[in-house]
Structure formats: structure tokens, C-alpha cells
Design an enzyme around this catalytic site. Structure first.
Site, PDB file in Angstrom:
ATOM      1  N   HIS A  85      -2.220 -11.719   0.185  1.00 47.82           N
ATOM      2  CA  HIS A  85      -2.877 -11.166   1.374  1.00 47.82           C
ATOM      3  C   HIS A  85      -4.393 -11.182   1.270  1.00 47.82           C
ATOM      4  O   HIS A  85      -5.078 -10.508   2.039  1.00 47.82           O
ATOM      5  CB  HIS A  85      -2.353  -9.761   1.689  1.00 47.82           C
ATOM      6  CG  HIS A  85      -0.874  -9.741   1.943  1.00 47.82           C
ATOM      7  ND1 HIS A  85      -0.313 -10.378   3.023  1.00 47.82           N
ATOM      8  CD2 HIS A  85       0.154  -9.208   1.246  1.00 47.82           C
ATOM      9  CE1 HIS A  85       1.005 -10.222   2.986  1.00 47.82           C
ATOM     10  NE2 HIS A  85       1.318  -9.523   1.903  1.00 47.82           N
TER      11      HIS A  85
ATOM     12  N   ARG B 163     -13.799  -4.360  12.836  1.00 44.12           N
ATOM     13  CA  ARG B 163     -15.032  -4.452  12.043  1.00 44.12           C
ATOM     14  C   ARG B 163     -15.525  -5.896  12.041  1.00 44.12           C
ATOM     15  O   ARG B 163     -14.822  -6.788  12.530  1.00 44.12           O
ATOM     16  CB  ARG B 163     -14.714  -4.059  10.595  1.00 44.12           C
ATOM     17  CG  ARG B 163     -13.611  -4.933  10.015  1.00 44.12           C
ATOM     18  CD  ARG B 163     -13.457  -4.865   8.523  1.00 44.12           C
ATOM     19  NE  ARG B 163     -12.665  -5.991   8.052  1.00 44.12           N
ATOM     20  CZ  ARG B 163     -11.353  -6.089   8.065  1.00 44.12           C
ATOM     21  NH1 ARG B 163     -10.624  -5.101   8.541  1.00 44.12           N
ATOM     22  NH2 ARG B 163     -10.742  -7.162   7.620  1.00 44.12           N
TER      23      ARG B 163
HETATM   24  C1  MV4 Z   1       4.540 -10.879   9.618  1.00 41.35           C
HETATM   25  C2  MV4 Z   1       5.035 -12.052   8.992  1.00 41.35           C
HETATM   26  C3  MV4 Z   1       6.110 -12.663   9.572  1.00 41.35           C
HETATM   27  N1  MV4 Z   1       6.696 -12.143  10.682  1.00 41.35           N
HETATM   28  N2  MV4 Z   1       5.134 -10.417  10.729  1.00 41.35           N
HETATM   29  C4  MV4 Z   1       1.121  -9.907   6.393  1.00 41.35           C
HETATM   30  C5  MV4 Z   1      -0.165  -9.180   6.593  1.00 41.35           C
HETATM   31  C6  MV4 Z   1       0.018  -8.373   7.814  1.00 41.35           C
HETATM   32  N3  MV4 Z   1      -1.184  -8.370   8.577  1.00 41.35           N
HETATM   33  C7  MV4 Z   1       1.138  -8.998   8.547  1.00 41.35           C
HETATM   34  N4  MV4 Z   1       1.758  -9.945   7.655  1.00 41.35           N
HETATM   35  C8  MV4 Z   1       2.840 -10.668   8.034  1.00 41.35           C
HETATM   36  N5  MV4 Z   1       3.473 -10.231   9.155  1.00 41.35           N
HETATM   37  C9  MV4 Z   1       6.192 -11.042  11.237  1.00 41.35           C
HETATM   38  N6  MV4 Z   1       6.778 -10.546  12.337  1.00 41.35           N
HETATM   39  C10 MV4 Z   1       4.385 -12.516   7.855  1.00 41.35           C
HETATM   40  C11 MV4 Z   1       3.274 -11.832   7.358  1.00 41.35           C
HETATM   41  C12 MV4 Z   1       2.649 -12.426   6.195  1.00 41.35           C
HETATM   42  C13 MV4 Z   1       1.385 -12.992   6.259  1.00 41.35           C
HETATM   43  C14 MV4 Z   1       0.620 -12.975   7.437  1.00 41.35           C
HETATM   44  C15 MV4 Z   1      -0.638 -13.538   7.489  1.00 41.35           C
HETATM   45  C16 MV4 Z   1      -1.157 -14.139   6.356  1.00 41.35           C
HETATM   46  C17 MV4 Z   1      -0.445 -14.172   5.181  1.00 41.35           C
HETATM   47  C18 MV4 Z   1       0.814 -13.601   5.114  1.00 41.35           C
HETATM   48  C19 MV4 Z   1       1.540 -13.659   3.929  1.00 41.35           C
HETATM   49  C20 MV4 Z   1       2.791 -13.089   3.874  1.00 41.35           C
HETATM   50  C21 MV4 Z   1       3.335 -12.459   5.000  1.00 41.35           C
END
Ligand code: MV4
Length: 447
Positions: free
Chosen positions: A235, A292
């Protein structure tokens, strides 16, 4: 305009804000912890005030000490930068209570967009696409199971107060959903003091695309298009770029317009970023709104020519956004590599200590945002990012070549940095083709 601004941050972003203040002819007051007392950027400020010892809780996260410094220095406003107190409604409120302008959103706007359930409700109402799932926080297990049956597995449980990927649970069937709901709620309660969770459809293969926006106190909102931040590890973003490669710009334009409407509805003043996942069909689903200025704002500055940090200060001072939507034009391509004091060959172990060798890249289309100078000692207390190397060129391919060139010029020692990882990435054929997903980097590092 403000006469004097306090910069409630450290490192490269403190220097970035200081530079914006100087160009706006605003006096700057830096604060520092004893761990940062010799940081060279402090000498560029009109005044520097020690606010406590190294641990952030006793300095950069301490609202009372920051407000005290602001009152002693008699500033008109406080810029929080990113991280630390930047997304805390109680800090925005404390500034208001002390009649100091907070350079960022009101506590109300921050609260509305900072809570993920509340934010999704606002998004839906403005036509911003969101994942199907629960519209409110989950009240009981049976309700969650019913919604999961409707939207289909896999689903993901998220904390309403969470962010940055903390407290998420992916569930592939009803049995795991039932057990994980309790675990997730308990973890959210312990981590954020709020046990509210919600569920939504889980998207397996996705790209991270985010929209940069600005809102002002006169009800105006503009979008500065997107950044692609799909290359992440745990992340943490590693490389960001703009424009996003291989994207449907017509679909994107509609999402940008809806996102701008959303921050208008929230009466949002300042810089904001709306994060999305994009699926294989090029459809968008909102994740969260960052209230931000972000680390990666320079890539947008380079392709639009707009100074986002200056604009954030002008907006807080009550000025209108200094340009119109139709004046926002994209020129060329920009890429940012985050240079961390970590050893990529040793599991990204932090590499603090004295930097003896610091030979920096330059030349056409190269920007280096850093507070580091030769002889700088990286303190062990904070985030490991020590520089952002950003390049701009006419095309993505030229920008990648330019980044490869700049990385070769960049010599750092004896501490370890993520420069070798970036060298590997900018020559990687998958990354150069464009469109890698959010799990690509971790897969590559495991291989
Ligand atoms: C998700 C997803 C897949 N499906 N939501 C990770 C950080 C947070 N801001 C939301 N995240 C995710 N939400 C749904 N419905 C996968 C992630 C996620 C991810 C998102 C953005 C960048 C990297 C990531 C790495 C793993 C999981």
C-alpha cells in the site's frame, strides 16, 4: 493574502511549501523536532521553532504544541502538508478555534469525505461510480450475507474509518464472511476507535487511478485529470505517472466531472484526490477521497503547469481558483520515482544514517524534490522517503528514457536506496508496455 504561514511538517514537503510561500511573498515558519534540528531547509525559513523530541507523537503529531508555535510566531495560517495531522478534522477544528486559517478543508468537509461510508453516499449522490455493496455500515451478520448474495463473491470488508488498506478482509464465501465480519469490526474498533465496517464487491485485477481536484470557498471546483499509481508495495506507492497509459479518456472525463461535483457538494476548499480502481473494461469505482496535498502532486504539476501547493494557499486565503477548467491542458507525460532510504536487496530494510555521497541528476525535464544535501543524516524516526525524482517529456516512452538517464546520474552512499529498484522498473518490458495492475510489483518482487 497571508502575511505568515506555519508549516506543520518536515522533510521534502516542508521545503516544497516553503518554496511556494517564498514565491507568494509569504513569510514561512518551520517547526522541527530535535531529530530534525540540523535539517538544512530550516535555514531557508524566516523562523524555525522546536516543537519537541523525535517521536512524532511528541512533535509533528502534537496539536497543542503546533498551535502554541503558531501563536508564538503569530501566523495567519498553517499548512499541514501530507501525513501527520493533515487529515485530522480535530486539527482543522483546533485551528478554527484559535482563529488560524487551516490550509485545507473545513473539519465538516474533511469529516464528510474522510468517513468511507459517508463518502460513498456523497459520491453516489453526485454520480461518482462506486462498487456495489452495503449503503450503510453493517448492522448485523445476516444483512451482510444477504448483500453478499446479491452482489456475489468475492466481497471485501472495509473499516469505515480505515484507509490506506488497513483493516481490509477479502471473503470468497459465506463462512469466511461470517467469521471475518467480527474480526474486522474488532480490529477497526482497536485501530480507529470506530468498529463500523461495510462490504463491497471485490475486484481482483485492477489499476489504481486517482483524480486531482481543487475546490475553493466560492463554490468552484476543477479537476486536473488523473494519475496512475498502480505500482505499489504494501500500500505504499513506488512510481506514479500522468496521464494514465491506455485509458478511455471519454469515460475518465465523465468521472472527473462527477468527482468535481462531489467536492462542490461537500463545500470542499483545498486540494483533494479521489482514488479509483479501474477494471479491465476501463470502468471506474471510487475507493476513497484523500483530503490533502499528496506526495505525487508534482506529476500533475508538470503536465498541467499548475502549482498545486500555491493554489492550496491562495484558496485558503479566500481567493478563487486562479484558472478555469477550460484553461487546464495536458502537455506531455510525467513520471515520479519515490526514492526511499531502504535496501530493496534486503527486504526493504530501512537504511538510516549519514549520506556522504549525494550526487543529484539534472538537465532538461528533470525535477528533484528533496530536503537532502551531502552530509545529511537520515533520522530513524520518520518515513523513509528522502527524495522524489520527477521527469517530464513529450511522450511516455521519452519520459521513461529520461527517467532511466536521471537514475543513472543519481549517486547515493553509503546508505541504501530504492534507486536500483527504479532502474529495474523503468526498463521492465511489462511496465513499459503500460497498464500493469496493483498487484504487479509484489508479484515481480516475489518471483
Ligand atoms: C479494493 C480492492 C479491490 N476491490 N476494493 C487498498 C487500499 C484501499 N484504499 C483500498 N484498497 C483496495 N480496495 C475493492 N472493492 C483492492 C484494494 C487494493 C489496492 C488498491 C489500490 C492500490 C493497491 C492495492 C493493493 C491491494 C488491494
Amino acid at each position: 493574502m497571508f502575511k505568515r504561514v506555519l508549516i506543520a511538517n518536515r522533510g521534502e514537503i516542508a521545503l516544497r511549501i516553503l518554496r511556494a510561500c517564498r514565491e507568494l511573498e509569504i513569510e514561512s515558519v518551520c517547526v522541527y523536532s530535535t531529530a530534525d534540528k540540523d535539517a538544512p531547509y530550516l535555514r531557508l525559513a524566516d523562523r524555525a521553532i522546536c516543537i519537541g523530541p523525535g517521536p512524532a507523537k511528541e512533535s509533528y503529531l502534537n496539536i497543542a504544541r503546533l498551535i502554541a508555535a503558531a501563536e508564538i510566531a503569530d501566523v495567519d495560517a498553517i499548512h499541514p502538508g501530507y501525513g501527520f495531522l493533515s487529515e485530522r478534522p480535530d486539527f482543522s477544528q483546533a485551528c478554527r478555534d484559535c482563529k488560524i486559517e487551516f490550509i485545507g478543508p473545513s473539519p465538516e468537509a474533511m469529516g464528510k469525505l474522510g468517513d468511507k461510508v459517508e463518502c460513498k453516499r456523497t459520491a453516489r449522490a453526485s454520480g461518482v461510480p462506486v462498487f456495489p455493496g452495503s449503503e450503510d455500515a453493517i448492522e448485523d451478520e445476516e444483512e451482510a450475507v444477504k448483500i453478499a448474495d446479491e452482489i456475489g463473491y468475492p466481497v471485501i470488508i472495509k473499516a469505515s474509518a480505515g484507509g490506506g488498506g488497513r483493516g481490509m478482509k477479502v471473503c470468497h464465501n459465506e463462512a469466511t464472511l461470517r467469521t471475518q465480519l467480527r474480526v474486522a469490526s474488532q480490529e477497526a474498533q482497536a485501530a480507529f476507535g470506530d468498529g463500523s465496517v461495510f462490504i463491497e464487491k471485490y475486484l481482483e485485477h485492477a489499476r489504481h487511478v486517482e483524480i486531482q481536484m481543487l475546490g475553493d470557498k466560492h463554490g468552484n471546483a476543477v479537476y486536473l485529470w488523473e494519475r496512475d499509481c498502480s505500482l505499489q508495495r504494501r500500500h505504499q506507492k513506488v512510481i506514479e505517472e500522468a496521464p494514465a497509459p491506455l485509458i478511455n479518456r471519454e469515460k475518465l472525463r465523465r468521472v472527473c466531472q462527477a468527482a468535481a461535483k462531489m467536492i462542490q457538494t461537500a463545500k470542499y476548499a483545498g486540494a483533494a484526490t479521489c482514488e479509483f480502481l479501474m477494471d479491465g473494461k476501463g470502468d471506474f469505482y471510487m475507493l476513497e477521497v484523500n483530503t490533502r496535498v499528496q506526495v505525487e502532486h508534482p506529476v500533475t504539476e508538470l503536465i498541467t503547469g499548475i502549482d498545486i501547493v500555491k493554489a492550496s494557499i491562495q484558496i485558503a486565503a479566500g481567493e478563487k481558483i486562479p484558472f478555469k477548467q477550460e484553461d487546464v491542458h495536458i502537455r506531455g507525460h510525467a513520471i515520479e520515482c519515490r526514492i526511499n532510504a531502504e535496501d530493496p536487496a534486503a527486504g526493504f530494510r530501512p537504511s538510516a544514517g549519514k549520506i556522504e555521497i549525494w550526487q543529484v541528476p539534472g538537465g532538461p525535464g528533470v525535477r528533484l524534490d528533496t530536503h537532502v544535501v551531502p552530509g545529511y543524516v537520515v533520522p530513524p524516526n520518520y518515513d523513509s522517503m528522502i527524495a522524489k525524482l520527477i521527469v517530464h517529456a513529450d511522450t511516455r516512452e521519452q519520459a521513461l528514457d529520461r527517467m532511466a538517464r536521471a537514475l543513472r546520474e543519481f549517486k547515493v552512499g553509503p546508505i541504501h536506496t530504492t534507486i536500483p529498484l527504479h532502474q529495474r522498473l523503468v526498463t521492465n518490458t511489462d511496465f513499459r508496455r503500460g497498464g500493469v495492475d496493483i498487484h504487479y510489483l509484489e508479484r515481480l518482487l516475489r518471483a
